[in-house]
Motif scaffolding. Structure first.
Motif, mmCIF file in Angstrom:
data_model
loop_
_atom_site.group_PDB
_atom_site.id
_atom_site.type_symbol
_atom_site.label_atom_id
_atom_site.label_comp_id
_atom_site.label_asym_id
_atom_site.label_seq_id
_atom_site.Cartn_x
_atom_site.Cartn_y
_atom_site.Cartn_z
ATOM 1 N N ALA A 9 -4.910 2.445 0.112
ATOM 2 C CA ALA A 9 -6.185 3.024 0.548
ATOM 3 C C ALA A 9 -5.872 4.369 1.198
ATOM 4 O O ALA A 9 -4.819 4.522 1.829
ATOM 5 C CB ALA A 9 -6.856 2.088 1.557
ATOM 6 N N GLU A 10 -6.765 5.328 1.049
ATOM 7 C CA GLU A 10 -6.484 6.671 1.580
ATOM 8 C C GLU A 10 -6.206 6.658 3.073
ATOM 9 O O GLU A 10 -5.411 7.451 3.568
ATOM 10 C CB GLU A 10 -7.676 7.597 1.308
ATOM 11 C CG GLU A 10 -7.571 8.247 -0.047
ATOM 12 C CD GLU A 10 -8.831 8.970 -0.442
ATOM 13 O OE1 GLU A 10 -9.595 9.361 0.472
ATOM 14 O OE2 GLU A 10 -9.041 9.125 -1.659
ATOM 15 N N ASP A 11 -6.857 5.743 3.779
ATOM 16 C CA ASP A 11 -6.681 5.717 5.235
ATOM 17 C C ASP A 11 -5.659 4.669 5.687
ATOM 18 O O ASP A 11 -5.658 4.262 6.844
ATOM 19 C CB ASP A 11 -8.030 5.481 5.925
ATOM 20 C CG ASP A 11 -8.788 4.296 5.332
ATOM 21 O OD1 ASP A 11 -8.372 3.780 4.269
ATOM 22 O OD2 ASP A 11 -9.793 3.874 5.940
ATOM 23 N N ALA A 12 -4.772 4.254 4.768
ATOM 24 C CA ALA A 12 -3.753 3.261 5.157
ATOM 25 C C ALA A 12 -2.493 3.957 5.669
ATOM 26 O O ALA A 12 -2.117 5.017 5.174
ATOM 27 C CB ALA A 12 -3.396 2.387 3.958
ATOM 28 N N PHE A 13 -1.842 3.347 6.651
ATOM 29 C CA PHE A 13 -0.551 3.828 7.138
ATOM 30 C C PHE A 13 0.521 3.203 6.261
ATOM 31 O O PHE A 13 0.514 1.991 6.051
ATOM 32 C CB PHE A 13 -0.316 3.401 8.586
ATOM 33 C CG PHE A 13 -1.260 4.050 9.551
ATOM 34 C CD1 PHE A 13 -0.958 5.281 10.114
ATOM 35 C CD2 PHE A 13 -2.465 3.437 9.881
ATOM 36 C CE1 PHE A 13 -1.840 5.894 10.988
ATOM 37 C CE2 PHE A 13 -3.353 4.039 10.762
ATOM 38 C CZ PHE A 13 -3.035 5.269 11.314
ATOM 39 N N GLU A 14 1.448 4.021 5.776
ATOM 40 C CA GLU A 14 2.470 3.490 4.882
ATOM 41 C C GLU A 14 3.732 3.099 5.655
ATOM 42 O O GLU A 14 4.156 3.815 6.555
ATOM 43 C CB GLU A 14 2.805 4.542 3.823
ATOM 44 C CG GLU A 14 3.681 3.973 2.744
ATOM 45 C CD GLU A 14 3.624 4.781 1.449
ATOM 46 O OE1 GLU A 14 2.610 5.468 1.205
ATOM 47 O OE2 GLU A 14 4.609 4.706 0.705
ATOM 48 N N LEU A 15 4.283 1.969 5.295
ATOM 49 C CA LEU A 15 5.513 1.502 5.941
ATOM 50 C C LEU A 15 6.527 1.128 4.865
ATOM 51 O O LEU A 15 6.306 0.195 4.093
ATOM 52 C CB LEU A 15 5.203 0.258 6.805
ATOM 53 C CG LEU A 15 6.409 -0.401 7.467
ATOM 54 C CD1 LEU A 15 7.009 0.506 8.531
ATOM 55 C CD2 LEU A 15 6.011 -1.727 8.118
ATOM 56 N N ASP A 16 7.636 1.866 4.800
ATOM 57 C CA ASP A 16 8.741 1.494 3.906
ATOM 58 C C ASP A 16 9.762 0.779 4.774
ATOM 59 O O ASP A 16 10.390 1.383 5.643
ATOM 60 C CB ASP A 16 9.349 2.759 3.277
ATOM 61 C CG ASP A 16 10.496 2.405 2.326
ATOM 62 O OD1 ASP A 16 11.125 1.333 2.503
ATOM 63 O OD2 ASP A 16 10.778 3.210 1.427
#
Ligand code: CDP
Length: 238
Positions: free
Chosen positions: A196-203
């Motif tokens: 989602a555009e407003d999601a925070f990404e976590l690798d």
């Protein structure tokens, strides 16, 4: 400290540790955890047991009507039940994993699961993981997280998990299953997997659980402007 009633949506590829993070958040911050993937796995087990899916993944359209009789729900915390039967172990096998993505691509299956998830979430503070939670199921979720990790790391995690459950997996099969599901999940027409555009990404390829929960806590507190809370109340615990 008590956070307001909010929904946290965690999406991402297979075996990125979504359910682990979701469980940690649920424990640490007192949320109800709902595993949407378990629901798709439950529908898959049902279709297999009813003879409504072939080994080549052809799905009998009679599944749509049959779903009206299917009672999937969570009990004893996060354990999935079909009626009174605990199906937690059966839904995690490689057989179910190999058929779940074609089942999850069917629009009426997605409506069935979405409806159930909304019923289960009616109570309020919920953390839910899946593929389309932040985009389709709860597009207004206050916090959205999108998880990724390198495929070798993910396959090793899933392999270790299956071994610890007494299965006898072949690493290559586990890897192929992940890649195949990633492909089907992100290319299907209905609610494909995407950030989602407003999601925070976590690798989290190189991250441990302590770091992950610290990251999530920062996110949750930051979202509500609570990062300075101890200083504001004179450093007293709540
Ligand atoms: O645990 P793992 O990452 O392997 O998968 P899961 O969360 O148990 O989900 C199993 C499958 O259900 C996925 O590969 C998707 O095909 C499907 N799924 C979905 O389509 N939408 C969701 N919200 C959750 C799962």
């Amino acid at each position: 400290m008590r956070f307001p009633d909010i929904t946290i949506a965690i999406d991402g590829f297979s075996s990125t540790g979504k359910s682990t993070l979701a469980r940690l958040i649920a424990q640490h911050f007192d949320f109800l955890y709902l595993d949407s993937g378990a629901m798709y796995r439950g529908v898959t087990l049902f279709a297999r047991e009813q003879g409504l899916i072939d080994p080549d993944n052809t799905i009998d359209p009679a599944l749509e009507a049959a779903l009206k009789t299917l009672d999937l729900h969570f009990g004893q915390g996060t354990v999935l039940f079909m009626g009174t039967r605990n199906i937690e172990k059966q839904i995690r096998t490689m057989e179910v994993s190999s058929q779940v993505s074609p089942i999850a691509a069917v629009p009426y299956v997605r409506s069935y699961v979405d409806r159930r998830l909304h019923e289960f979430s009616a109570a309020g503070r919920v953390v839910m993981d899946g593929r389309d939670i932040g985009t389709t199921v709860f597009p207004d979720a206050e916090i959205k997280i999108f998880m990724t990790a390198r495929p070798e790391v993910r396959a090793q995690r899933r392999f270790d998990e299956l071994v610890s459950k007494g299965e006898n997996p072949v690493f290559e099969e586990v890897m192929n299953n992940l890649l195949e599901r990633d492909y089907i999940d992100s290319h299907r027409e209905t609610s494909p997997l995407r950030r989602a555009e407003d999601a925070f990404e976590l690798d989290n390829s190189e991250m441990g659980l302590t770091d992950e929960i610290a990251w999530a806590e920062g996110l949750i507190r930051g979202k509500f402007g609570l990062l300075d809370a101890p200083a504001n109340n004179g450093g007293k615990a709540e």
